[in-house]
Design a protein around this motif. Structure first.
Motif, mmCIF file in Angstrom:
data_model
loop_
_atom_site.group_PDB
_atom_site.id
_atom_site.type_symbol
_atom_site.label_atom_id
_atom_site.label_comp_id
_atom_site.label_asym_id
_atom_site.label_seq_id
_atom_site.Cartn_x
_atom_site.Cartn_y
_atom_site.Cartn_z
ATOM 1 N N ALA A 101 0.849 -1.201 0.000
ATOM 2 C CA ALA A 101 0.000 0.000 0.000
ATOM 3 C C ALA A 101 0.881 1.246 0.000
ATOM 4 N N ILE A 102 1.924 1.223 0.794
ATOM 5 C CA ILE A 102 2.834 2.378 0.859
ATOM 6 C C ILE A 102 3.544 2.576 -0.482
ATOM 7 N N TYR A 105 0.979 4.179 -3.075
ATOM 8 C CA TYR A 105 0.617 5.597 -2.962
ATOM 9 C C TYR A 105 1.829 6.519 -3.095
ATOM 10 N N THR A 106 2.999 6.035 -2.680
ATOM 11 C CA THR A 106 4.189 6.885 -2.796
ATOM 12 C C THR A 106 4.896 6.676 -4.140
ATOM 13 N N LEU B 63 3.315 12.783 -2.110
ATOM 14 C CA LEU B 63 3.457 11.498 -1.414
ATOM 15 C C LEU B 63 4.776 10.784 -1.717
ATOM 16 N N HIS B 64 5.812 11.501 -2.087
ATOM 17 C CA HIS B 64 7.113 10.838 -2.142
ATOM 18 C C HIS B 64 7.638 10.692 -0.710
ATOM 19 N N GLY B 65 8.360 9.564 -0.514
ATOM 20 C CA GLY B 65 8.748 9.191 0.844
ATOM 21 C C GLY B 65 9.498 10.259 1.611
ATOM 22 N N VAL B 68 6.999 12.416 3.390
ATOM 23 C CA VAL B 68 5.827 11.898 4.132
ATOM 24 C C VAL B 68 6.121 10.700 5.043
ATOM 25 N N PHE B 69 7.305 10.094 4.945
ATOM 26 C CA PHE B 69 7.547 8.867 5.716
ATOM 27 C C PHE B 69 7.671 9.101 7.222
ATOM 28 N N GLY B 94 -5.272 10.128 -1.746
ATOM 29 C CA GLY B 94 -4.530 8.888 -1.547
ATOM 30 C C GLY B 94 -3.887 8.845 -0.163
ATOM 31 N N MET B 98 -3.617 5.528 2.343
ATOM 32 C CA MET B 98 -2.297 5.035 2.727
ATOM 33 C C MET B 98 -2.143 5.038 4.244
ATOM 34 N N ALA B 101 -4.231 2.363 5.889
ATOM 35 C CA ALA B 101 -3.639 1.020 5.752
ATOM 36 C C ALA B 101 -2.559 0.830 6.812
ATOM 37 N N ILE B 102 -1.745 1.847 7.003
ATOM 38 C CA ILE B 102 -0.671 1.760 8.005
ATOM 39 C C ILE B 102 -1.272 1.628 9.407
ATOM 40 N N ILE B 144 4.698 13.576 -9.579
ATOM 41 C CA ILE B 144 3.511 13.073 -8.881
ATOM 42 C C ILE B 144 2.736 14.321 -8.469
#
Lengths: 304, 304
Positions: A101-102, A105-106, B63-65, B68-69, B94, B98, B101-102, B144
């Motif tokens: 999922a991660i 979306y990323t 939503l690139h890591g 957002v991580f 999205g 995401m 889900a986490i 994105i």
């Protein structure tokens, strides 16, 4: 080819400026294993100057954030660094769906394969084996499905005693393999050369057990019996035994009991609750039961 | 009640030991905003001694890591600290799925509400407003879907000149509100007391624009016109213009052009590619076009 453990972080729940959440880098027989991957693990790996790109196997104990929130970033960085080698991730059932999922979306498209090995058994099982190392799960008792991991070196080869061997021209290079494995050598005249004359002893294989997070659980004792080093969580002191039980954790005294029952050689404690400013109290409590107890030293490799 | 920006991290893609991925803490008119949330942001907030628990609005650009991580860990820590205040998260469509889900797989049950405001418009829109601050999106052009954010203080109240006011017993406390808003006061005899006699000027409202990640994009100029401070990404130097275009980024020269066209008062660059060891080269390139350019100082608050 010694085995080294580097504790990258040992904090429980909320990361602090001083200590990172759980992650460990284990170098065993030239294999690089990552155990748990809390937020910020990739930077801790950098700080430890660990062989970042040689990690091919990651073992996640459970899906609480302080043990897994560093995984998306680590995998994303592997991709950006052009990794091609497949990566094996062992962890509880659900880890694949969450990570996918991660990734979705990323828009993290790996240029390499991530192979998820999802675990759901309540019994210890061998999950990895090659010619030099084996890894077993250690089923734990937490609020969520959780495994510790036991890493074992396989018996090593004996060393050739070339001074003795050179006395016998009949022994050829192609015989060395059998000698290293402990076989005697029979001369053409039938005389038996004892292996212990032709070789010296191999280093004893070492083992390492990682146990976090869990309630006090005696059923792990037979699995980790005689382990060289045991890392066991000790979130609370024993006066908060009820709190430990309620939250699915162990006290320092209980961790020491497990080490003693398992006849571990050494114990390192970790995963301390943020309510304790001075970790010495954990050491004091555990040493009463198991004197060979140590506090974790973040980023300092320990030879096992 | 000044406005301060603290850059928590400005690294592109892969976090390093020196610099964290993108995240900024903006304190404007006593509101605490978090902009982007790369891995490790919660620890950067601690290091900055930022008002952690007062963050009620988080704005995610894309939503690139590396942007957002850090969000799952931050929200998880809010929960562990017993947060009850709702949290607003603004970000691309999205982000809700995401994060949910986490939350599901990590069994993160919030004791507080997380309200996701999902964005998908290609036009600038007002997404937040209260009595003192407004926030607008700045649609960007990346690989994105991506938005920058414009933060604007509303016009402030004028200050009462009590020395003058006290000369007129007819002016009562209940009249102060209108005076602060710039209204004249009419005495019973019909004489008009000009507001500028009874009050002194308000501080001018300030504005801040955050623009990362994006290709060179002139359409943002009217949106950020006359902004007091512009943070603009400058991943590459202009000799790698093609690389910038291909990867959806801007060069230092182009960022300076945007600042000049927008008549920004100051420009801070960031999001530098790891290929550059010395950031001074970015400053040199940009200052040719826009002299009021600065490098980001991680964890040091800047007054806007």
């Amino acid at each position: 080819m010694s085995t080294y453990l580097t504790i990258l972080g040992f904090n429980s729940a909320i990361p602090t400026v001083k200590s990172a959440p759980t992650a460990q880098f284990l170098e065993m027989e030239e294999r690089c294993f990552l155990i748990d991957c809390g937020e910020g693990t990739q930077v801790q790996l950098r700080k430890a100057k660990a062989k970042f790109s040689k990690i091919n196997h990651i073992f996640i104990s459970h899906l609480h954030g302080d043990h897994v929130f560093g995984l998306p970033g680590l995998i994303s960085s592997f991709r950006l660094l052009g990794r091609e080698t497949p990566l094996n991730v062992y962890g509880p059932k659900g880890i694949k769906a969450m990570m996918e999922a991660i990734f979705k979306y990323t828009e993290t498209y790996q240029g390499f394969e991530v192979i998820f090995h999802e675990l759901s058994s309540k019994n210890s099982e061998k999950i990895f084996e090659d010619n030099r190392v084996e890894v077993y799960t250690i089923p734990l008792d937490h609020r969520i499905y959780c495994n510790g991991y036991l890493f074992k070196e396989k018996p090593k080869e004996r060393h050739l005693n070339m001074k003795e061997i050179s006395k016998y021209p009949e022994i050829e290079i192609c015989d060395y393999h059998n000698l290293k494995r402990g076989k005697d050598f029979i001369l053409k005249d039938g005389y038996v050369l004892k292996n212990e004359v032709l070789t010296t002893a191999a280093e004893p294989p070492v083992s390492y057990a990682f146990c976090s997070d869990t309630r006090y659980l005696e059923s792990i004792v037979p699995i980790i019996k005689n382990v060289d080093l045991l890392y066991h969580e000790a979130t609370f002191l024993h006066d908060l035994k009820e709190m430990a039980e309620y939250t699915g954790h162990t006290t320092a005294l209980e961790a020491a009991k497990i080490a003693r029952k398992a006849k571990a050689k050494k114990l390192i404690l970790g995963h301390f609750s943020n309510r304790y400013a001075d970790y010495q109290v954990f050491l004091n409590e555990a040493c009463e039961i198991f004197p060979e107890t140590y506090l974790p030293q973040q980023l300092e490799p320990v030879k096992i």
